[in-house]
Each structure stands twice: as structure tokens, then as C-alpha cells.
Motif scaffolding. Structure first.
Motif, PDB file in Angstrom:
ATOM      1  N   LEU A  24       0.876  -1.266   0.004  1.00 34.90           N
ATOM      2  CA  LEU A  24       0.065   0.194   0.194  1.00 34.90           C
ATOM      3  C   LEU A  24       0.897   1.256  -0.026  1.00 34.90           C
ATOM      4  CD1 LEU A  24      -3.058   0.296   0.066  1.00 34.90           C
ATOM      5  CD2 LEU A  24      -3.023   0.343   2.418  1.00 34.90           C
ATOM      6  N   GLY A  26       3.859   1.528  -1.097  1.00 39.11           N
ATOM      7  CA  GLY A  26       4.472   1.374  -2.515  1.00 39.11           C
ATOM      8  C   GLY A  26       3.285   1.858  -3.480  1.00 39.11           C
ATOM      9  N   TYR A  27       1.986   1.763  -3.519  1.00 37.74           N
ATOM     10  CA  TYR A  27       1.145   2.070  -4.325  1.00 37.74           C
ATOM     11  C   TYR A  27       0.995   3.522  -4.155  1.00 37.74           C
ATOM     12  CZ  TYR A  27      -3.709   2.675  -6.016  1.00 37.74           C
ATOM     13  OH  TYR A  27      -4.768   3.354  -6.740  1.00 37.74           O
ATOM     14  N   TYR A  29       3.040   5.871  -2.909  1.00 34.82           N
ATOM     15  CA  TYR A  29       4.203   6.490  -3.397  1.00 34.82           C
ATOM     16  C   TYR A  29       4.201   6.654  -4.801  1.00 34.82           C
ATOM     17  CZ  TYR A  29       9.219   7.151  -4.975  1.00 34.82           C
ATOM     18  OH  TYR A  29      10.268   7.356  -5.479  1.00 34.82           O
ATOM     19  N   LEU A  30       4.109   5.461  -5.605  1.00 37.69           N
ATOM     20  CA  LEU A  30       3.850   5.484  -7.106  1.00 37.69           C
ATOM     21  C   LEU A  30       2.870   6.508  -7.767  1.00 37.69           C
ATOM     22  CD1 LEU A  30       5.613   3.883  -8.813  1.00 37.69           C
ATOM     23  CD2 LEU A  30       3.521   2.363  -9.247  1.00 37.69           C
ATOM     24  N   GLN A  31       1.717   6.635  -6.961  1.00 37.15           N
ATOM     25  CA  GLN A  31       0.526   7.371  -7.519  1.00 37.15           C
ATOM     26  C   GLN A  31       0.989   8.888  -7.132  1.00 37.15           C
ATOM     27  OE1 GLN A  31      -1.604   5.907  -9.212  1.00 37.15           O
ATOM     28  NE2 GLN A  31      -3.483   6.238  -8.117  1.00 37.15           N
ATOM     29  N   VAL A  34       3.314   9.561  -9.921  1.00 39.50           N
ATOM     30  CA  VAL A  34       2.734   9.885 -11.310  1.00 39.50           C
ATOM     31  C   VAL A  34       2.326  11.572 -11.388  1.00 39.50           C
ATOM     32  CG1 VAL A  34       1.111   9.071 -12.614  1.00 39.50           C
ATOM     33  CG2 VAL A  34       2.461   7.584 -11.793  1.00 39.50           C
TER      34      VAL A  34
ATOM     35  N   PHE B 144       8.377  -3.559  -8.941  1.00 37.93           N
ATOM     36  CA  PHE B 144       7.789  -2.480  -7.850  1.00 37.93           C
ATOM     37  C   PHE B 144       6.559  -1.943  -8.447  1.00 37.93           C
ATOM     38  CE2 PHE B 144       7.365   1.845  -6.492  1.00 37.93           C
ATOM     39  CZ  PHE B 144       7.408   1.773  -5.114  1.00 37.93           C
ATOM     40  N   ALA B 148       2.819  -2.737  -6.779  1.00 39.09           N
ATOM     41  CA  ALA B 148       2.047  -1.225  -6.100  1.00 39.09           C
ATOM     42  C   ALA B 148       0.915  -1.303  -6.781  1.00 39.09           C
ATOM     43  CB  ALA B 148       3.225  -0.305  -6.557  1.00 39.09           C
ATOM     44  N   THR B 151      -1.751  -3.505  -5.478  1.00 40.33           N
ATOM     45  CA  THR B 151      -2.376  -3.538  -4.232  1.00 40.33           C
ATOM     46  C   THR B 151      -3.763  -3.504  -3.918  1.00 40.33           C
ATOM     47  OG1 THR B 151      -0.157  -2.528  -3.504  1.00 40.33           O
ATOM     48  CG2 THR B 151      -1.986  -2.350  -1.879  1.00 40.33           C
TER      49      THR B 151
END
Lengths: 275, 186
Positions: A24, A26-27, A29-31, A34, B144, B148, B151
Motif C-alpha cells: 500500500l 508503494g502504491y 508512493y507511485l501514485q 505519477v 515495484f 504497487a 495492491t
């Protein structure tokens, strides 16, 4: 004392929760990464648009200053021969063409208007002894062209930030109706530009027709034709009027009608006749 | 094991459960709420690790072609491997069951369901990462990104399977046992 078995299952559960939590993180962070990147891109587009806006305004002001001088020589002069100012007008047209060359290259109707004006100008210069009325007419046309050029330039700058989606319909008059929904077009595009995105067209340029000089004569090889002098079949365009909730016949030439986001436009091959 | 693979009743059950899994997959439902893992775990539990692996692999192989998301593509081997692990775990778990005390048993199975689902998602996310790598993405970034972006689906998958395993497993083995008269249930 905790039983080994309980400890094992508790560890499994902990593993699952740990995995989900880190995924979560990581998710998000990625969002975040972006969306930051998208924001940066948007800012860059807005900066580019602002730069193009400034450029367009600078060019416009410069051309308008020169035009103003020409207009002064027209309104204040007592001369009867305007050949010399016509020559200056020809130079001003040169400057306008040079400043908006890429726009003229991409927009056929503007290019045609420019070409027509230059033709008139050069014909008068070749003949000599340009009258006040003739020069006044040229001035008017040049003013319209300059305004149109800057409007299209600004629209073109806007197209770097956003696009419009329109619905286009072509009714061939023989029960063949084709829809082109959600067609992407640049802001400030005219209906003439939009139809060229979805079909192959033939057209005629009428210098005397205003606003808009273009009338389509064929769409996808379906040519208009006349039956004698009083009737025939032609391509007529319509737009969806939100207030009336119906399609309304186009009031101007298709090259003068600016598209709006979500707009619906229809080309119909239909019969006409004079009473 | 050999007896089981030659038993027509078990083969028929395998076909029926596979069809049922596909029917559930194709029916409208929240994404990632599924019963395939439960059926695979149950199959392994009832008929041993070998048949558990076989059923898990078979059902995912078929699902790879008929899934509502379309052909699984390069992720298919990972889905097969993931579900085979679930079947294997079902077979192994039976060996260590202490008893059928309802509450404790249900909690254990729910935790196992969560763990196996997480494991399955990890394996299949690696499959997704692998497909990213094929198109030229940097391997670490691919892993990664796949983990991610998987999730939100994984969260739904794990929590729904906690409920599915915890609530349905015990009654399911009871009914199947009754229908099939499986011997030596424990």
C-alpha cells in the motif's frame, strides 16, 4: 505460554498484513510520483502556452502598428492614387505571411484567404492607379485576415494544453449514415478542419462569401450536382443547438464555424430547389 | 494417490468444480472476489497434495482462456503456479489438522486463506512484472510497479478470501464428505 501452532498462524497473519501495508505504501508512493510528474507536465504545457500567447501578441501588435500607419495614410490622405500605399500593404501582407507561416501551412482556408488577398493586391499594383475605394476594400480584408490569424494562433497555442471531443455525422442521403463519435480536435478548429479529419473532401473557395469562404462540394467522393438551374443535391451542414434541442442548419461557411467540446455536427447530402 | 486419479467420482468432481469456478468467474461480482482458491484448497484438503496441485493447475489453465479479462497471456504459468501452491497447501494442511473444533479451525483456515491469497497475488504480480519486462521495462521498476498497482486488488482479494475461507470451508468439506463419503477425513 503461547502454543507453537498459534504463534505460527499469528506469524502468517503478520506476514500478510506486513506485505499489504508495504504494498500500500508503494502504491501511494507511485501514485504520488505519477501525479507529480503529470503536474510538472501540465505546468510545462501552460508555460509553453503562455510563451506562444506572448509571441502571438507581439506579432499581432507589430502588424497592427504597421496596419495603423497604412490606415492613417488612407483616412488622412487627399490623394486619388493609392498605388504607393497598396505597395506598402503588399509588404505588410508579406510580413504577416512570414510571421504566421506555420499556421498558414496547416490551415488551408486561411492560406486561401491570404492567397486571394495577395492576388487582388498584385492585380491592382500591376494595373496601377489604385482608387481610394479599392484600397479601402483591401485594408478591410487585411484587417479581417490579421484578426483571424491571431485568433487561430491563440487557438493553436491552447491545443497544447487540451483537446476537444466532438461527434460528427455524415448522412449520405441514401440511408447511409456514419457517426464519428468522440473525435479529437484542437481547440479553435473549424468545422472545415474537423470534417477533413474523418473524411476526404473537395471544396470551392468563394472570396465574396462571408463569414467563411468555403463550401464543400464532395465528401468521400459523393459529389454535389445540379439538375438544371433550379435544383440539385448538395452537402449542407447542421449543428446541435442546446437551447432548441435540435439540429440547426449552419448559418455561416463551415470554415468560420468554431467547434465546441462535446458539440454534435452533421453533414447531410440533401436536395435543394429554387421556387 | 493412484486410486484417486482413477476414481471416476473424483474426476467428475474435478470437472464439475472447474465448471463452477468458471461460472463464478464469468458471473457479475466485485473484482477479485473469487471462490477458485477455496475450491482448490478444499480439493487438496480432501484428496491430498497431488490432486490439489493437479486441480489448481487445471482450473487456472482453463480459466486462462475463458477469464472475463481475456486470455491470461504470459501471466498464465504464474497463475497456474500460484493456484497449485494453494492446492498443495490444502493437502499439507490436512496432515497437521488438530481437530475439527469449529471456531479454532475456522480461524486457522481464514488465516491460511489470507496467507495463500497473498502468496498467489505475489506470484501473479511477478507474472505481470514479467510481462512489463518483456516490453523492456527495468526489472526492479517492473516488479515495484506490478506490486504497487496490484495492491488495491490484493486488498479486496485477501480480505474477501479471509471471509470466504473462514465461513465456507468448514461447511463445504462437511457437505462434500457427506456426498462423496470420502474416507479417512480425520
Amino acid at each position: 505460554m503461547v502454543e507453537k501452532r498459534t504463534l505460527l498462524f499469528a506469524s502468517l497473519l503478520m506476514f500478510v498484513l506486513a506485505m499489504l501495508t508495504s504494498s500500500l505504501a508503494g502504491y501511494f508512493y507511485l501514485q504520488n510520483a505519477v501525479s507529480s510528474e503529470q503536474n510538472a507536465e501540465n505546468l510545462q504545457s501552460i508555460d509553453a502556452m503562455a510563451t506562444r500567447y506572448n509571441d502571438a501578441m507581439t506579432k499581432y501588435n507589430k502588424l497592427l502598428s504597421d496596419y495603423s500607419m497604412l490606415y492613417g495614410s488612407y483616412s488622412l490622405s487627399q490623394d486619388t492614387d493609392f498605388t504607393l500605399p497598396t505597395d506598402s500593404l503588399n509588404d505588410l501582407l508579406d510580413h504577416a505571411e512570414g510571421n504566421f507561416s506555420s499556421l498558414l501551412a496547416s490551415q488551408k482556408d486561411l492560406n486561401e484567404t491570404c492567397y486571394e488577398l495577395r492576388g487582388k493586391c498584385q492585380a491592382l499594383l500591376a494595373r496601377g492607379n489604385v482608387t481610394r475605394e479599392e484600397f479601402g476594400e483591401l485594408l478591410n480584408e487585411l484587417y479581417e485576415l490579421l484578426n483571424l490569424l491571431v485568433i487561430r494562433e491563440l487557438n493553436s497555442a491552447m491545443s497544447e494544453v487540451t483537446t476537444l471531443a466532438i461527434n460528427m455525422c455524415i448522412d449520405y442521403g441514401n440511408e447511409t449514415v456514419k457517426w464519428y463519435n468522440n473525435t479529437d480536435v484542437s481547440p479553435g478548429s473549424s468545422l472545415f478542419q474537423a470534417i477533413q479529419k474523418v473524411a476526404t473532401v473537395n471544396y470551392t473557395y468563394y472570396a465574396w462569401m462571408k463569414p467563411g469562404h468555403i463550401r464543400l462540394t464532395a465528401i468521400n467522393d459523393k459529389e454535389e450536382y445540379a439538375i438544371g438551374y433550379s435544383e440539385g443535391w448538395s452537402w449542407i451542414w447542421y449543428y446541435w443547438n442546446d437551447d432548441l434541442q435540435q439540429l440547426v442548419s449552419g448559418p455561416v461557411g463551415c470554415d468560420a464555424w468554431m467547434l465546441k467540446d462535446g458539440g454534435t455536427y452533421k453533414w447531410r447530402f440533401e436536395h435543394w430547389s429554387w421556387p | 494417490m493412484q486410486n484417486n486419479t482413477k476414481n471416476p467420482l473424483i474426476i467428475a468432481l474435478m470437472g464439475v468444480l472447474t465448471a463452477l469456478c468458471l461460472a463464478v468467474q464469468l458471473s457479475p461480482r466485485p473484482p477479485n472476489v473469487e471462490f477458485t482458491s477455496l475450491f482448490t484448497f478444499t480439493f487438496g484438503f480432501l484428496f491430498g497434495p497431488f490432486l490439489g496441485v493437479l486441480f489448481g493447475s487445471f482450473v487456472m489453465f482453463v480459466n486462462g482462456f475463458f477469464s472475463p479479462w481475456g486470455f491470461a497471456g504470459p501471466n498464465l504459468p504464474f497463475q497456474i503456479a500460484g493456484m497449485a501452491i494453494v492446492g498443495l497447501a490444502g493437502g499439507l494442511y490436512k496432515r497437521y489438522v488438530k481437530g475439527y473444533n469449529a471456531a479454532g479451525f475456522c480461524i486457522e483456515v481464514a488465516v491460511l486463506g489470507a496467507f495463500l491469497t497473498e502468496l498467489y497475488d505475489l506470484v501473479t504480480n511477478f507474472g505481470v512484472a514479467f510481462s512489463y519486462m518483456i516490453v523492456g521495462m527495468n526489472p526492479s521498476l517492473a516488479v515495484f510497479t506490478a506490486l504497487a498497482y496490484g495492491t488495491p486488488f490484493s486488498l479486496v482479494h485477501v480480505f474477501s478470501n479471509i471471509a470466504v475461507f473462514g465461513i465456507m470451508f468448514f461447511p463445504l468439506i462437511g457437505s462434500l464428505n457427506h456426498v462423496l463419503r470420502v474416507e479417512n477425513l480425520g
